[in-house]
Design a protein around this motif. Structure first.
Motif, PDB file in Angstrom:
ATOM      1  N   LEU A 140       0.857  -1.195   0.000  1.00 36.82           N
ATOM      2  CA  LEU A 140       0.000   0.000   0.000  1.00 36.82           C
ATOM      3  C   LEU A 140       0.890   1.242   0.000  1.00 36.82           C
ATOM      4  N   LEU A 141       0.814   1.999  -1.093  1.00 37.23           N
ATOM      5  CA  LEU A 141       1.740   3.127  -1.270  1.00 37.23           C
ATOM      6  C   LEU A 141       1.059   4.488  -1.190  1.00 37.23           C
ATOM      7  N   SER A 142      -0.159   4.527  -0.677  1.00 36.77           N
ATOM      8  CA  SER A 142      -0.935   5.781  -0.677  1.00 36.77           C
ATOM      9  C   SER A 142      -0.198   6.921   0.009  1.00 36.77           C
ATOM     10  N   PHE A 143       0.571   6.614   1.040  1.00 38.63           N
ATOM     11  CA  PHE A 143       1.330   7.648   1.742  1.00 38.63           C
ATOM     12  C   PHE A 143       2.817   7.559   1.389  1.00 38.63           C
ATOM     13  N   SER A 144       3.133   6.835   0.317  1.00 36.80           N
ATOM     14  CA  SER A 144       4.514   6.557  -0.062  1.00 36.80           C
ATOM     15  C   SER A 144       5.184   5.720   1.043  1.00 36.80           C
ATOM     16  N   MET A 145       6.496   5.593   0.991  1.00 37.71           N
ATOM     17  CA  MET A 145       7.214   4.881   2.056  1.00 37.71           C
ATOM     18  C   MET A 145       8.682   5.289   2.014  1.00 37.71           C
ATOM     19  N   GLY A 146       9.416   4.888   3.024  1.00 31.67           N
ATOM     20  CA  GLY A 146      10.846   5.216   3.050  1.00 31.67           C
ATOM     21  C   GLY A 146      11.086   6.611   3.600  1.00 31.67           C
ATOM     22  N   PRO A 147      12.265   7.182   3.276  1.00 35.90           N
ATOM     23  CA  PRO A 147      12.678   8.450   3.884  1.00 35.90           C
ATOM     24  C   PRO A 147      11.734   9.616   3.562  1.00 35.90           C
ATOM     25  N   ARG A 148      11.002   9.562   2.416  1.00 28.84           N
ATOM     26  CA  ARG A 148      10.105  10.675   2.062  1.00 28.84           C
ATOM     27  C   ARG A 148       8.639  10.302   2.271  1.00 28.84           C
ATOM     28  N   VAL A 149       8.409   9.393   3.208  1.00 24.22           N
ATOM     29  CA  VAL A 149       7.023   9.009   3.515  1.00 24.22           C
ATOM     30  C   VAL A 149       6.244  10.234   3.973  1.00 24.22           C
ATOM     31  N   CYS A 150       4.925  10.226   3.732  1.00 21.96           N
ATOM     32  CA  CYS A 150       4.076  11.358   4.126  1.00 21.96           C
ATOM     33  C   CYS A 150       4.185  11.594   5.637  1.00 21.96           C
ATOM     34  N   ILE A 151       4.528  12.826   6.017  1.00 19.22           N
ATOM     35  CA  ILE A 151       4.641  13.087   7.459  1.00 19.22           C
ATOM     36  C   ILE A 151       3.266  13.330   8.079  1.00 19.22           C
ATOM     37  N   GLY A 152       2.243  13.514   7.223  1.00 22.51           N
ATOM     38  CA  GLY A 152       0.913  13.806   7.762  1.00 22.51           C
ATOM     39  C   GLY A 152       0.012  12.587   7.840  1.00 22.51           C
ATOM     40  N   GLN A 153       0.567  11.392   7.616  1.00 25.77           N
ATOM     41  CA  GLN A 153      -0.321  10.235   7.457  1.00 25.77           C
ATOM     42  C   GLN A 153      -1.119   9.905   8.726  1.00 25.77           C
ATOM     43  N   ASN A 154      -0.491   9.998   9.879  1.00 23.97           N
ATOM     44  CA  ASN A 154      -1.247   9.675  11.099  1.00 23.97           C
ATOM     45  C   ASN A 154      -2.329  10.715  11.353  1.00 23.97           C
ATOM     46  N   PHE A 155      -1.965  11.991  11.116  1.00 25.23           N
ATOM     47  CA  PHE A 155      -2.952  13.048  11.277  1.00 25.23           C
ATOM     48  C   PHE A 155      -4.114  12.846  10.297  1.00 25.23           C
ATOM     49  N   ALA A 156      -3.772  12.540   9.032  1.00 26.30           N
ATOM     50  CA  ALA A 156      -4.812  12.358   8.004  1.00 26.30           C
ATOM     51  C   ALA A 156      -5.760  11.218   8.392  1.00 26.30           C
ATOM     52  N   MET A 157      -5.199  10.122   8.911  1.00 29.00           N
ATOM     53  CA  MET A 157      -6.043   8.974   9.293  1.00 29.00           C
ATOM     54  C   MET A 157      -6.937   9.339  10.480  1.00 29.00           C
ATOM     55  N   LEU A 158      -6.378  10.037  11.465  1.00 33.13           N
ATOM     56  CA  LEU A 158      -7.192  10.432  12.629  1.00 33.13           C
ATOM     57  C   LEU A 158      -8.318  11.376  12.210  1.00 33.13           C
ATOM     58  N   GLU A 159      -7.973  12.310  11.331  1.00 35.54           N
ATOM     59  CA  GLU A 159      -8.976  13.278  10.881  1.00 35.54           C
ATOM     60  C   GLU A 159     -10.097  12.563  10.112  1.00 35.54           C
ATOM     61  N   ALA A 160      -9.685  11.685   9.197  1.00 38.35           N
ATOM     62  CA  ALA A 160     -10.689  10.967   8.385  1.00 38.35           C
ATOM     63  C   ALA A 160     -11.572  10.084   9.267  1.00 38.35           C
ATOM     64  N   LYS A 161     -10.948   9.403  10.240  1.00 40.79           N
ATOM     65  CA  LYS A 161     -11.730   8.547  11.149  1.00 40.79           C
ATOM     66  C   LYS A 161     -12.756   9.376  11.915  1.00 40.79           C
ATOM     67  N   THR A 162     -12.301  10.537  12.416  1.00 38.70           N
ATOM     68  CA  THR A 162     -13.203  11.402  13.195  1.00 38.70           C
ATOM     69  C   THR A 162     -14.380  11.867  12.336  1.00 38.70           C
ATOM     70  N   VAL A 163     -14.065  12.316  11.129  1.00 38.84           N
ATOM     71  CA  VAL A 163     -15.122  12.853  10.257  1.00 38.84           C
ATOM     72  C   VAL A 163     -16.121  11.747   9.883  1.00 38.84           C
ATOM     73  N   ILE A 164     -15.589  10.593   9.485  1.00 41.71           N
ATOM     74  CA  ILE A 164     -16.491   9.479   9.104  1.00 41.71           C
ATOM     75  C   ILE A 164     -17.357   9.098  10.306  1.00 41.71           C
ATOM     76  N   ALA A 165     -16.722   8.984  11.488  1.00 37.56           N
ATOM     77  CA  ALA A 165     -17.477   8.575  12.682  1.00 37.56           C
ATOM     78  C   ALA A 165     -18.596   9.570  12.975  1.00 37.56           C
ATOM     79  N   MET A 166     -18.288  10.872  12.880  1.00 41.35           N
ATOM     80  CA  MET A 166     -19.301  11.882  13.235  1.00 41.35           C
ATOM     81  C   MET A 166     -20.428  11.957  12.202  1.00 41.35           C
ATOM     82  N   ILE A 167     -20.111  11.677  10.950  1.00 41.24           N
ATOM     83  CA  ILE A 167     -21.182  11.654   9.934  1.00 41.24           C
ATOM     84  C   ILE A 167     -22.058  10.418  10.152  1.00 41.24           C
ATOM     85  N   ILE A 168     -21.391   9.294  10.371  1.00 41.74           N
ATOM     86  CA  ILE A 168     -22.123   8.023  10.457  1.00 41.74           C
ATOM     87  C   ILE A 168     -22.987   7.939  11.727  1.00 41.74           C
ATOM     88  N   GLN A 169     -22.582   8.687  12.769  1.00 42.08           N
ATOM     89  CA  GLN A 169     -23.409   8.761  13.986  1.00 42.08           C
ATOM     90  C   GLN A 169     -24.746   9.461  13.687  1.00 42.08           C
TER      91      GLN A 169
END
Ligand code: HEM
Length: 180
Positions: free
Chosen positions: A116-145
Protein backbone atom coordinates in the motif's frame (compact mmCIF):
# COMPACT_ATOMS: atom_id res chain seq x y z
CA UNK A 1 -18.26 8.41 1.49
CA UNK A 2 -18.57 6.99 -2.05
CA UNK A 3 -17.61 3.48 -1.01
CA UNK A 4 -19.84 3.53 2.07
CA UNK A 5 -22.73 4.86 -0.02
CA UNK A 6 -22.35 2.06 -2.55
CA UNK A 7 -21.70 -0.63 0.10
CA UNK A 8 -24.57 -0.20 2.52
CA UNK A 9 -23.66 -3.37 4.44
CA UNK A 10 -20.33 -1.80 5.40
CA UNK A 11 -21.99 1.49 6.26
CA UNK A 12 -24.19 -0.40 8.72
CA UNK A 13 -21.23 -2.35 10.18
CA UNK A 14 -19.35 0.90 10.72
CA UNK A 15 -22.37 2.54 12.35
CA UNK A 16 -22.63 -0.36 14.81
CA UNK A 17 -18.93 -0.06 15.65
CA UNK A 18 -19.01 3.73 16.01
CA UNK A 19 -22.13 3.72 18.21
CA UNK A 20 -20.68 0.90 20.34
CA UNK A 21 -17.31 2.64 20.90
CA UNK A 22 -18.31 6.32 20.87
CA UNK A 23 -22.07 6.50 21.41
CA UNK A 24 -23.11 9.97 20.25
CA UNK A 25 -19.98 11.63 21.69
CA UNK A 26 -17.32 13.41 19.65
CA UNK A 27 -14.69 10.65 19.32
CA UNK A 28 -11.62 11.08 21.53
CA UNK A 29 -8.18 9.52 20.96
CA UNK A 30 -9.02 6.35 22.95
CA UNK A 31 -12.24 5.82 21.03
CA UNK A 32 -10.53 6.37 17.66
CA UNK A 33 -8.01 3.58 18.31
CA UNK A 34 -10.92 1.18 18.81
CA UNK A 35 -12.51 1.91 15.42
CA UNK A 36 -10.95 -1.10 13.64
CA UNK A 37 -13.56 -1.44 10.90
CA UNK A 38 -13.45 2.28 10.14
CA UNK A 39 -9.67 1.97 9.81
CA UNK A 40 -10.00 -1.04 7.46
CA UNK A 41 -12.50 0.82 5.26
CA UNK A 42 -10.23 3.87 5.08
CA UNK A 43 -7.25 1.72 4.08
CA UNK A 44 -9.35 0.02 1.40
CA UNK A 45 -10.48 3.45 0.12
CA UNK A 46 -6.84 4.58 0.03
CA UNK A 47 -6.00 1.43 -1.95
CA UNK A 48 -8.80 1.72 -4.55
CA UNK A 49 -8.71 5.53 -4.85
CA UNK A 50 -5.25 6.64 -3.74
CA UNK A 51 -5.37 10.47 -3.73
CA UNK A 52 -1.76 10.71 -4.96
CA UNK A 53 -1.61 8.73 -8.20
CA UNK A 54 2.08 8.95 -9.11
CA UNK A 55 5.33 9.03 -7.20
CA UNK A 56 8.40 10.25 -9.07
CA UNK A 57 11.98 9.44 -8.16
CA UNK A 58 15.26 10.38 -9.87
CA UNK A 59 18.21 7.96 -9.91
CA UNK A 60 21.02 9.64 -7.98
CA UNK A 61 23.56 7.31 -9.61
CA UNK A 62 23.68 4.54 -12.21
CA UNK A 63 21.85 1.61 -10.70
CA UNK A 64 20.02 -1.63 -11.36
CA UNK A 65 16.34 -1.75 -10.44
CA UNK A 66 15.31 -5.40 -10.64
CA UNK A 67 16.31 -6.32 -14.20
CA UNK A 68 16.36 -2.72 -15.48
CA UNK A 69 19.55 -0.66 -15.75
CA UNK A 70 18.90 2.95 -14.77
CA UNK A 71 21.30 5.72 -15.71
CA UNK A 72 22.00 8.53 -13.24
CA UNK A 73 19.39 11.27 -13.65
CA UNK A 74 16.64 8.99 -15.01
CA UNK A 75 13.17 9.82 -13.65
CA UNK A 76 11.04 6.85 -12.63
CA UNK A 77 7.26 7.24 -12.31
CA UNK A 78 5.50 4.85 -9.96
CA UNK A 79 1.83 4.44 -11.00
CA UNK A 80 0.06 3.83 -7.68
CA UNK A 81 -3.45 2.95 -9.02
CA UNK A 82 -1.99 0.21 -11.24
CA UNK A 83 0.07 -1.28 -8.38
CA UNK A 84 -2.91 -1.07 -6.01
CA UNK A 85 -5.10 -3.13 -8.35
CA UNK A 86 -2.46 -5.72 -9.26
CA UNK A 87 -4.10 -9.13 -8.88
CA UNK A 88 -0.78 -10.91 -8.34
CA UNK A 89 -0.11 -8.67 -5.37
CA UNK A 90 -3.62 -8.24 -3.91
CA UNK A 91 -5.35 -11.41 -5.09
CA UNK A 92 -8.14 -12.04 -7.64
CA UNK A 93 -10.50 -9.59 -5.90
CA UNK A 94 -8.05 -6.67 -6.33
CA UNK A 95 -10.68 -4.60 -8.19
CA UNK A 96 -13.31 -5.21 -5.51
CA UNK A 97 -14.06 -3.26 -2.35
CA UNK A 98 -13.07 -5.71 0.37
CA UNK A 99 -11.95 -4.04 3.62
CA UNK A 100 -11.52 -7.50 5.17
CA UNK A 101 -8.19 -7.82 3.36
CA UNK A 102 -6.86 -5.45 6.08
CA UNK A 103 -8.31 -7.57 8.90
CA UNK A 104 -4.87 -8.78 10.04
CA UNK A 105 -3.13 -5.46 9.61
CA UNK A 106 -1.63 -3.46 6.79
CA UNK A 107 1.47 -5.63 6.34
CA UNK A 108 -0.59 -8.83 5.86
CA UNK A 109 -3.09 -7.43 3.35
CA UNK A 110 -1.04 -8.22 0.24
CA UNK A 111 1.89 -10.41 -0.78
CA UNK A 112 4.36 -7.63 -0.01
CA UNK A 113 4.17 -5.87 3.39
CA UNK A 114 4.65 -2.44 1.76
CA UNK A 115 2.20 -2.92 -1.11
CA UNK A 116 0.00 0.00 0.00
CA UNK A 117 1.74 3.13 -1.27
CA UNK A 118 -0.94 5.78 -0.68
CA UNK A 119 1.33 7.65 1.74
CA UNK A 120 4.51 6.56 -0.06
CA UNK A 121 7.21 4.88 2.06
CA UNK A 122 10.85 5.22 3.05
CA UNK A 123 12.68 8.45 3.88
CA UNK A 124 10.10 10.68 2.06
CA UNK A 125 7.02 9.01 3.51
CA UNK A 126 4.08 11.36 4.13
CA UNK A 127 4.64 13.09 7.46
CA UNK A 128 0.91 13.81 7.76
CA UNK A 129 -0.32 10.23 7.46
CA UNK A 130 -1.25 9.68 11.10
CA UNK A 131 -2.95 13.05 11.28
CA UNK A 132 -4.81 12.36 8.00
CA UNK A 133 -6.04 8.97 9.29
CA UNK A 134 -7.19 10.43 12.63
CA UNK A 135 -8.98 13.28 10.88
CA UNK A 136 -10.69 10.97 8.38
CA UNK A 137 -11.73 8.55 11.15
CA UNK A 138 -13.20 11.40 13.19
CA UNK A 139 -15.12 12.85 10.26
CA UNK A 140 -16.49 9.48 9.10
CA UNK A 141 -17.48 8.57 12.68
CA UNK A 142 -19.30 11.88 13.24
CA UNK A 143 -21.18 11.65 9.93
CA UNK A 144 -22.12 8.02 10.46
CA UNK A 145 -23.41 8.76 13.99
CA UNK A 146 -25.87 11.29 12.57
CA UNK A 147 -26.79 10.30 9.01
CA UNK A 148 -27.42 7.37 6.75
CA UNK A 149 -26.34 8.14 3.21
CA UNK A 150 -26.54 6.83 -0.33
CA UNK A 151 -25.24 7.89 -3.71
CA UNK A 152 -27.41 10.30 -5.71
CA UNK A 153 -28.78 9.04 -9.05
CA UNK A 154 -27.09 12.14 -10.55
CA UNK A 155 -23.63 10.85 -9.66
CA UNK A 156 -21.41 9.82 -12.58
CA UNK A 157 -18.35 7.73 -11.69
CA UNK A 158 -15.40 9.56 -13.31
CA UNK A 159 -12.36 9.71 -11.04
CA UNK A 160 -9.87 12.18 -12.50
CA UNK A 161 -6.28 12.96 -11.55
CA UNK A 162 -6.28 16.73 -11.05
CA UNK A 163 -3.19 17.14 -8.85
CA UNK A 164 -4.92 14.60 -6.59
CA UNK A 165 -7.57 12.04 -7.52
CA UNK A 166 -11.05 13.57 -7.45
CA UNK A 167 -14.58 12.85 -8.73
CA UNK A 168 -14.73 14.83 -11.99
CA UNK A 169 -18.29 16.13 -11.50
CA UNK A 170 -18.33 16.08 -7.70
CA UNK A 171 -19.75 13.46 -5.35
CA UNK A 172 -23.48 13.88 -4.89
CA UNK A 173 -24.59 12.12 -1.72
CA UNK A 174 -28.10 11.90 -0.29
CA UNK A 175 -27.97 12.29 3.52
CA UNK A 176 -30.83 11.22 5.77
CA UNK A 177 -30.71 12.35 9.42
CA UNK A 178 -30.93 9.41 11.83
CA UNK A 179 -33.54 9.68 14.53
CA UNK A 180 -32.00 9.27 18.01
C1 HEM B 1 -5.14 11.26 2.74
C2 HEM B 1 -4.26 12.25 2.96
C3 HEM B 1 -2.85 12.24 2.44
C4 HEM B 1 -2.26 11.48 1.46
C5 HEM B 1 -2.89 10.37 0.61
C6 HEM B 1 -0.87 11.88 1.39
C7 HEM B 1 0.06 11.31 0.54
C8 HEM B 1 1.39 11.68 0.46
C9 HEM B 1 2.37 11.07 -0.42
C10 HEM B 1 2.10 9.94 -1.40
C11 HEM B 1 3.54 11.68 -0.19
C12 HEM B 1 4.88 11.37 -0.89
C13 HEM B 1 5.01 12.25 -2.14
C14 HEM B 1 6.31 11.99 -2.86
O1 HEM B 1 7.30 11.64 -2.24
O2 HEM B 1 6.34 12.17 -4.09
C15 HEM B 1 3.33 12.68 0.82
C16 HEM B 1 4.30 13.53 1.31
C17 HEM B 1 4.07 14.51 2.23
N1 HEM B 1 2.90 14.73 2.92
FE1 HEM B 1 1.14 13.76 2.67
N2 HEM B 1 -0.65 12.87 2.30
C18 HEM B 1 -1.82 13.12 2.97
C19 HEM B 1 -2.02 14.03 3.99
C20 HEM B 1 -1.05 14.86 4.49
C21 HEM B 1 -1.26 15.79 5.58
C22 HEM B 1 -2.57 15.96 6.35
C23 HEM B 1 -0.08 16.44 5.75
C24 HEM B 1 0.30 17.51 6.72
C25 HEM B 1 -0.38 17.77 7.82
C26 HEM B 1 0.86 15.92 4.78
C27 HEM B 1 2.17 16.33 4.62
C28 HEM B 1 3.09 15.79 3.77
C29 HEM B 1 4.47 16.28 3.60
C30 HEM B 1 5.10 17.46 4.32
C31 HEM B 1 5.08 15.46 2.66
C32 HEM B 1 6.52 15.54 2.14
C33 HEM B 1 7.40 14.64 2.96
C34 HEM B 1 8.84 14.61 2.42
O3 HEM B 1 9.04 14.70 1.19
O4 HEM B 1 9.77 14.48 3.21
N3 HEM B 1 0.24 14.96 4.04
N4 HEM B 1 2.02 12.66 1.21
Amino acid sequence: MFLLSTNQDWQEKLREEVLRECGMEIPNADMLTKLKLVNMVLLEALRLYAPVTYLFRKASQDMKLGTINLLKGTTVGIPIPILHRDKEMWGPDADKFNPLRFENGLSKAAKHPNALLSFSMGPRVCIGQNFAMLEAKTVIAMIIQRFSFSISPNYVHKPIDFLTLQPMNGLQIVLKPLER
